[in-house]
Design a protein around this motif. Sequence first.
Motif, short mmCIF file in Angstrom:
data_model
loop_
_atom_site.label_atom_id
_atom_site.label_comp_id
_atom_site.label_asym_id
_atom_site.label_seq_id
_atom_site.Cartn_x
_atom_site.Cartn_y
_atom_site.Cartn_z
N TYR A 222 0.71 -1.02 -0.02
CA TYR A 222 -0.10 0.10 0.12
C TYR A 222 0.94 1.17 0.06
CZ TYR A 222 -3.95 -2.72 1.00
OH TYR A 222 -5.26 -3.60 0.83
N THR A 223 0.54 2.22 -0.75
CA THR A 223 0.96 3.61 -0.75
C THR A 223 0.13 4.17 0.41
OG1 THR A 223 1.73 3.82 -2.93
CG2 THR A 223 1.01 5.84 -1.81
N MET A 224 0.87 4.57 1.46
CA MET A 224 0.18 5.17 2.46
C MET A 224 0.54 6.97 2.62
SD MET A 224 -1.01 2.74 4.00
CE MET A 224 -1.31 3.56 5.54
N SER A 225 -0.26 7.60 2.97
CA SER A 225 -0.36 8.96 2.78
C SER A 225 -0.90 9.80 3.87
CB SER A 225 -0.80 9.56 1.72
OG SER A 225 0.00 9.21 0.29
N ARG B 6 5.47 5.64 -0.69
CA ARG B 6 4.96 4.65 -1.81
C ARG B 6 5.14 3.35 -1.25
NH1 ARG B 6 3.25 6.35 -6.81
NH2 ARG B 6 3.37 8.45 -7.41
N ARG B 7 4.64 2.50 -2.02
CA ARG B 7 4.65 0.94 -1.64
C ARG B 7 5.90 0.29 -2.03
NH1 ARG B 7 3.01 -2.56 -6.08
NH2 ARG B 7 2.63 -1.01 -7.96
N ASN B 8 6.15 -0.86 -1.11
CA ASN B 8 7.09 -1.64 -1.62
C ASN B 8 8.52 -0.72 -1.65
OD1 ASN B 8 5.76 -3.96 -1.82
ND2 ASN B 8 5.32 -3.47 -4.02
N GLY B 9 8.91 -0.02 -0.63
CA GLY B 9 10.14 0.61 -0.59
C GLY B 9 10.19 1.86 -1.51
N GLY B 10 9.09 2.24 -2.14
CA GLY B 10 9.39 3.48 -3.16
C GLY B 10 9.51 4.82 -2.45
N ARG B 11 9.77 5.77 -3.21
CA ARG B 11 9.93 6.92 -2.69
C ARG B 11 8.95 7.65 -1.81
NH1 ARG B 11 10.53 10.88 -7.77
NH2 ARG B 11 11.10 12.39 -6.08
N THR B 12 9.47 8.63 -0.92
CA THR B 12 8.55 9.45 -0.13
C THR B 12 8.43 10.81 -0.68
OG1 THR B 12 10.35 10.25 1.45
CG2 THR B 12 9.27 8.24 1.88
N VAL C 223 7.65 11.73 6.51
CA VAL C 223 7.00 10.57 6.65
C VAL C 223 7.80 9.46 6.46
CG1 VAL C 223 6.62 10.59 3.97
CG2 VAL C 223 5.10 9.51 5.54
N SER C 224 7.49 8.35 7.28
CA SER C 224 8.14 7.05 7.47
C SER C 224 7.20 6.09 7.59
CB SER C 224 9.37 7.21 8.32
OG SER C 224 8.77 7.32 9.78
N ARG C 225 7.91 4.84 7.41
CA ARG C 225 6.84 3.89 7.69
C ARG C 225 7.87 2.60 8.18
NH1 ARG C 225 4.32 2.55 2.11
NH2 ARG C 225 3.53 0.49 3.10
N ASP C 226 7.12 1.86 8.92
CA ASP C 226 7.43 0.43 9.30
C ASP C 226 6.81 -0.62 9.05
OD1 ASP C 226 8.38 -1.62 11.06
OD2 ASP C 226 8.88 -0.56 12.78
N ILE D 280 0.48 2.80 -9.13
CA ILE D 280 1.44 3.02 -9.97
C ILE D 280 2.19 4.14 -10.10
CG2 ILE D 280 0.51 1.15 -11.48
CD1 ILE D 280 -0.45 3.40 -13.29
N LEU D 281 3.60 4.32 -10.38
CA LEU D 281 4.33 5.33 -10.23
C LEU D 281 3.66 6.49 -11.21
CD1 LEU D 281 7.90 3.93 -10.75
CD2 LEU D 281 6.91 4.94 -8.70
N SER D 282 3.09 6.54 -11.89
CA SER D 282 2.35 7.69 -12.62
C SER D 282 0.88 8.14 -11.87
CB SER D 282 2.00 7.24 -14.11
OG SER D 282 0.94 6.25 -14.08
N THR D 283 0.67 7.74 -11.02
CA THR D 283 -0.60 8.08 -10.22
C THR D 283 -0.19 9.09 -9.09
OG1 THR D 283 -1.84 5.93 -10.33
CG2 THR D 283 -2.29 7.35 -8.72
#
Length: 126
Positions: A31-34, A51-57, A69-72, A102-105
């Motif tokens: 999940y992308t969390m915002s 962003r999900r799966n280790g993606g950018r913040t 922002v960070s996630r655990d 997806i990245l374009s969203t």
Amino acid sequence: VQLQASGGGLVQAGGSLRLSCVASGGTFRDYTMSWFRQAPGKEREFVAASRRNGGRTSVADSVKGRFTVSRDNAKNTVYLQMNSLNTEDTAVYYCAARRGMILSTPVNDVREYHYWGQGTLVTVSS
């Protein structure tokens, strides 16, 4: 997925708070969390995203340099560290989630999120 936000409260200008949002019912890393916020009489606005799966913040320009922002993923939790708070940061803060973004969203579009927490109130006094 269910989202439970916490950590809001009353703080003086210049102070700090850390918000937490715990997710349940899904595979958190997918999940992308915002975070969004809504001040009285204003529209809900984007604050930060992870962003999900280790993606950018990313963070909104209005809070850049002050909020992080960070996630655990092990704890199914996303955090919003807020420093140097000012009265304009007073709002109800909501966490939001979307699976498989997806990245374009655009992460800053409130319409792209499927799940929302109940909100936690942050009040900054002068």
